[in-house]
Design a protein around this motif. Sequence first.
Motif, mmCIF file in Angstrom:
data_model
loop_
_atom_site.group_PDB
_atom_site.id
_atom_site.type_symbol
_atom_site.label_atom_id
_atom_site.label_comp_id
_atom_site.label_asym_id
_atom_site.label_seq_id
_atom_site.Cartn_x
_atom_site.Cartn_y
_atom_site.Cartn_z
ATOM 1 N N PRO A 148 -3.892 17.397 184.469
ATOM 2 C CA PRO A 148 -3.481 17.598 183.075
ATOM 3 C C PRO A 148 -2.998 16.351 182.356
ATOM 4 C CG PRO A 148 -1.835 18.475 184.587
ATOM 5 C CD PRO A 148 -3.026 18.109 185.413
ATOM 6 N N LEU A 149 -2.683 15.284 183.077
ATOM 7 C CA LEU A 149 -2.205 14.057 182.433
ATOM 8 C C LEU A 149 -3.291 13.018 182.262
ATOM 9 C CD1 LEU A 149 1.187 13.525 184.309
ATOM 10 C CD2 LEU A 149 0.786 14.769 182.170
ATOM 11 N N ALA A 150 -4.366 13.107 183.047
ATOM 12 C CA ALA A 150 -5.395 12.066 183.075
ATOM 13 C C ALA A 150 -6.194 12.055 181.783
ATOM 14 C CB ALA A 150 -6.320 12.283 184.268
ATOM 15 N N PHE A 151 -6.481 10.843 181.301
ATOM 16 C CA PHE A 151 -7.231 10.684 180.057
ATOM 17 C C PHE A 151 -8.200 9.524 180.226
ATOM 18 C CE2 PHE A 151 -7.608 9.368 175.510
ATOM 19 C CZ PHE A 151 -8.079 10.567 175.003
ATOM 20 N N GLY A 152 -9.413 9.702 179.751
ATOM 21 C CA GLY A 152 -10.390 8.624 179.789
ATOM 22 C C GLY A 152 -11.196 8.589 181.067
ATOM 23 N N ALA A 153 -12.230 7.751 181.047
ATOM 24 C CA ALA A 153 -13.142 7.657 182.185
ATOM 25 C C ALA A 153 -12.435 7.118 183.418
ATOM 26 C CB ALA A 153 -14.328 6.767 181.819
ATOM 27 N N THR A 154 -11.616 6.101 183.231
ATOM 28 C CA THR A 154 -10.750 5.601 184.295
ATOM 29 C C THR A 154 -9.363 6.128 183.969
ATOM 30 O OG1 THR A 154 -12.080 3.599 184.545
ATOM 31 C CG2 THR A 154 -9.860 3.562 185.475
ATOM 32 N N PRO A 155 -8.891 7.149 184.665
ATOM 33 C CA PRO A 155 -7.728 7.880 184.168
ATOM 34 C C PRO A 155 -6.509 7.003 183.893
ATOM 35 C CG PRO A 155 -8.743 9.059 185.984
ATOM 36 C CD PRO A 155 -9.410 7.716 185.915
ATOM 37 N N TRP A 156 -6.006 7.115 182.676
ATOM 38 C CA TRP A 156 -4.727 6.539 182.302
ATOM 39 C C TRP A 156 -3.926 7.635 181.626
ATOM 40 C CZ3 TRP A 156 -3.895 6.110 176.898
ATOM 41 C CH2 TRP A 156 -5.041 6.207 176.086
ATOM 42 N N PHE A 157 -2.692 7.358 181.334
ATOM 43 C CA PHE A 157 -1.825 8.377 180.752
ATOM 44 C C PHE A 157 -0.774 7.698 179.891
ATOM 45 C CE2 PHE A 157 -0.286 7.125 184.884
ATOM 46 C CZ PHE A 157 1.105 7.149 184.821
ATOM 47 N N CYS A 158 0.078 8.480 179.268
ATOM 48 C CA CYS A 158 1.103 7.928 178.393
ATOM 49 C C CYS A 158 2.485 8.408 178.809
ATOM 50 C CB CYS A 158 0.867 8.332 176.941
ATOM 51 S SG CYS A 158 -0.431 7.398 176.099
ATOM 52 N N ILE A 159 3.445 7.516 178.669
ATOM 53 C CA ILE A 159 4.858 7.851 178.848
ATOM 54 C C ILE A 159 5.479 8.008 177.468
ATOM 55 C CG2 ILE A 159 7.076 7.106 179.781
ATOM 56 C CD1 ILE A 159 5.559 5.428 181.834
ATOM 57 N N ALA A 160 6.206 9.093 177.251
ATOM 58 C CA ALA A 160 6.911 9.284 175.987
ATOM 59 C C ALA A 160 8.091 8.323 175.920
ATOM 60 C CB ALA A 160 7.391 10.726 175.870
ATOM 61 N N ALA A 161 8.288 7.754 174.745
ATOM 62 C CA ALA A 161 9.344 6.768 174.565
ATOM 63 C C ALA A 161 9.883 6.854 173.146
ATOM 64 C CB ALA A 161 8.799 5.363 174.845
ATOM 65 N N VAL A 162 10.944 6.106 172.902
ATOM 66 C CA VAL A 162 11.469 5.944 171.547
ATOM 67 C C VAL A 162 11.568 4.456 171.245
ATOM 68 C CG1 VAL A 162 12.709 8.131 171.335
ATOM 69 C CG2 VAL A 162 13.829 6.207 172.446
ATOM 70 N N TRP A 163 11.296 4.113 169.990
ATOM 71 C CA TRP A 163 11.483 2.741 169.542
ATOM 72 C C TRP A 163 12.725 2.679 168.670
ATOM 73 C CZ3 TRP A 163 11.732 1.829 164.343
ATOM 74 C CH2 TRP A 163 11.185 2.801 163.498
ATOM 75 N N ARG A 164 13.343 1.497 168.628
ATOM 76 C CA ARG A 164 14.526 1.302 167.796
ATOM 77 C C ARG A 164 14.470 -0.071 167.158
ATOM 78 N NH1 ARG A 164 20.849 1.047 169.658
ATOM 79 N NH2 ARG A 164 20.327 -1.170 169.821
ATOM 80 N N ALA A 165 14.898 -0.145 165.913
ATOM 81 C CA ALA A 165 14.937 -1.415 165.188
ATOM 82 C C ALA A 165 16.384 -1.810 164.948
ATOM 83 C CB ALA A 165 14.199 -1.289 163.858
ATOM 84 N N ASP A 166 16.691 -3.075 165.192
ATOM 85 C CA ASP A 166 18.008 -3.611 164.854
ATOM 86 C C ASP A 166 17.838 -5.073 164.474
ATOM 87 O OD1 ASP A 166 17.697 -5.007 167.280
ATOM 88 O OD2 ASP A 166 18.953 -3.592 168.395
ATOM 89 N N ALA A 167 18.936 -5.801 164.439
ATOM 90 C CA ALA A 167 18.878 -7.193 163.999
ATOM 91 C C ALA A 167 17.991 -8.036 164.904
ATOM 92 C CB ALA A 167 20.288 -7.785 163.935
ATOM 93 N N GLY A 168 17.823 -7.614 166.140
ATOM 94 C CA GLY A 168 17.005 -8.379 167.085
ATOM 95 C C GLY A 168 15.534 -8.027 167.046
ATOM 96 N N GLY A 169 15.147 -7.093 166.170
ATOM 97 C CA GLY A 169 13.756 -6.668 166.090
ATOM 98 C C GLY A 169 13.586 -5.261 166.620
ATOM 99 N N GLU A 170 12.366 -4.910 167.004
ATOM 100 C CA GLU A 170 12.071 -3.579 167.517
ATOM 101 C C GLU A 170 11.844 -3.622 169.022
ATOM 102 O OE1 GLU A 170 9.971 -1.603 163.548
ATOM 103 O OE2 GLU A 170 8.785 -1.940 165.361
ATOM 104 N N ALA A 171 12.304 -2.579 169.692
ATOM 105 C CA ALA A 171 12.129 -2.457 171.140
ATOM 106 C C ALA A 171 11.980 -0.981 171.468
ATOM 107 C CB ALA A 171 13.321 -3.060 171.879
ATOM 108 N N PHE A 172 11.574 -0.687 172.695
ATOM 109 C CA PHE A 172 11.402 0.710 173.098
ATOM 110 C C PHE A 172 12.134 0.991 174.397
ATOM 111 C CE2 PHE A 172 7.932 -1.361 175.377
ATOM 112 C CZ PHE A 172 7.935 -0.725 176.609
ATOM 113 N N SER A 173 12.376 2.279 174.634
ATOM 114 C CA SER A 173 12.969 2.746 175.878
ATOM 115 C C SER A 173 12.212 3.989 176.325
ATOM 116 C CB SER A 173 14.454 3.067 175.664
ATOM 117 O OG SER A 173 15.068 3.479 176.874
ATOM 118 N N LEU A 174 11.970 4.118 177.618
ATOM 119 C CA LEU A 174 11.237 5.256 178.158
ATOM 120 C C LEU A 174 12.137 6.480 178.243
ATOM 121 C CD1 LEU A 174 9.319 3.566 181.136
ATOM 122 C CD2 LEU A 174 8.605 3.801 178.748
ATOM 123 N N LEU A 175 11.605 7.629 177.828
ATOM 124 C CA LEU A 175 12.357 8.866 177.881
ATOM 125 C C LEU A 175 12.309 9.476 179.285
ATOM 126 C CD1 LEU A 175 11.234 10.378 174.472
ATOM 127 C CD2 LEU A 175 13.546 9.634 175.071
#
Length: 206
Positions: free
Chosen positions: A128-155
């Motif tokens: 149920p998670l595999a996508f594409g001919a060579t299976p890959w998948f996605c991790i849900a995350a959130v991005w945040r913007a502050d004075a240092g720019g944008e970054a993400f963290s994995l949920l």
Amino acid sequence: MCNEVARRIALGQLRDDWSQLKVPLVFPEGLPNLGEQDSIRITDTALTLRAAADGAVAGAMRRWSWPGQGGRPVYNYRSEGRSLGNGATMGRCLIPVDAFFEFTAPPAGAPARARKTKWRFTATPGGPLAFGATPWFCIAAVWRADAGGEAFSLLTGEPGPDVAPYHHRQVMLPPPETWTGWLDGSLPAADVLKPAAAGSLTVEQA
């Protein structure tokens, strides 16, 4: 907690596979130079996908982790009890990967300096998670913007049966049919951020 992932899928394949979702994938900052990355760690940059104008999805390279209390990096972000909508300074995103890694303590009786065992988790082909001919998948995350720019963290959340023997928490792995609804906010977080079903992941010692 998860502090290492891998992404080997080339940009061309990712774009071809994404076209199956019938949602435009754009790169407003220019096409990234995506070489194979067998090890992406905290503070490295990785490809993020998030909602853009006119129903498109935008890809951009962003830093993994933002500074937290005492300057410690926030690289995992607890998902339980959060609405996790899209705003001006924080919002939803996805991190396309081929694998993520967890570590377990050395077995009982191992030498004092024995290293932890590293485990590689990949999407089970045809699962149920595999996508594409060579299976890959996605991790849900959130991005945040502050004075240092944008970054993400994995949920993270409660582990599914494939991960539970190795760790008491799991990165959240939305199935492909929920990706666009997660990104555009049309699907509630609680409907998307669930433990992965048994057999979704293949585990091997790295």
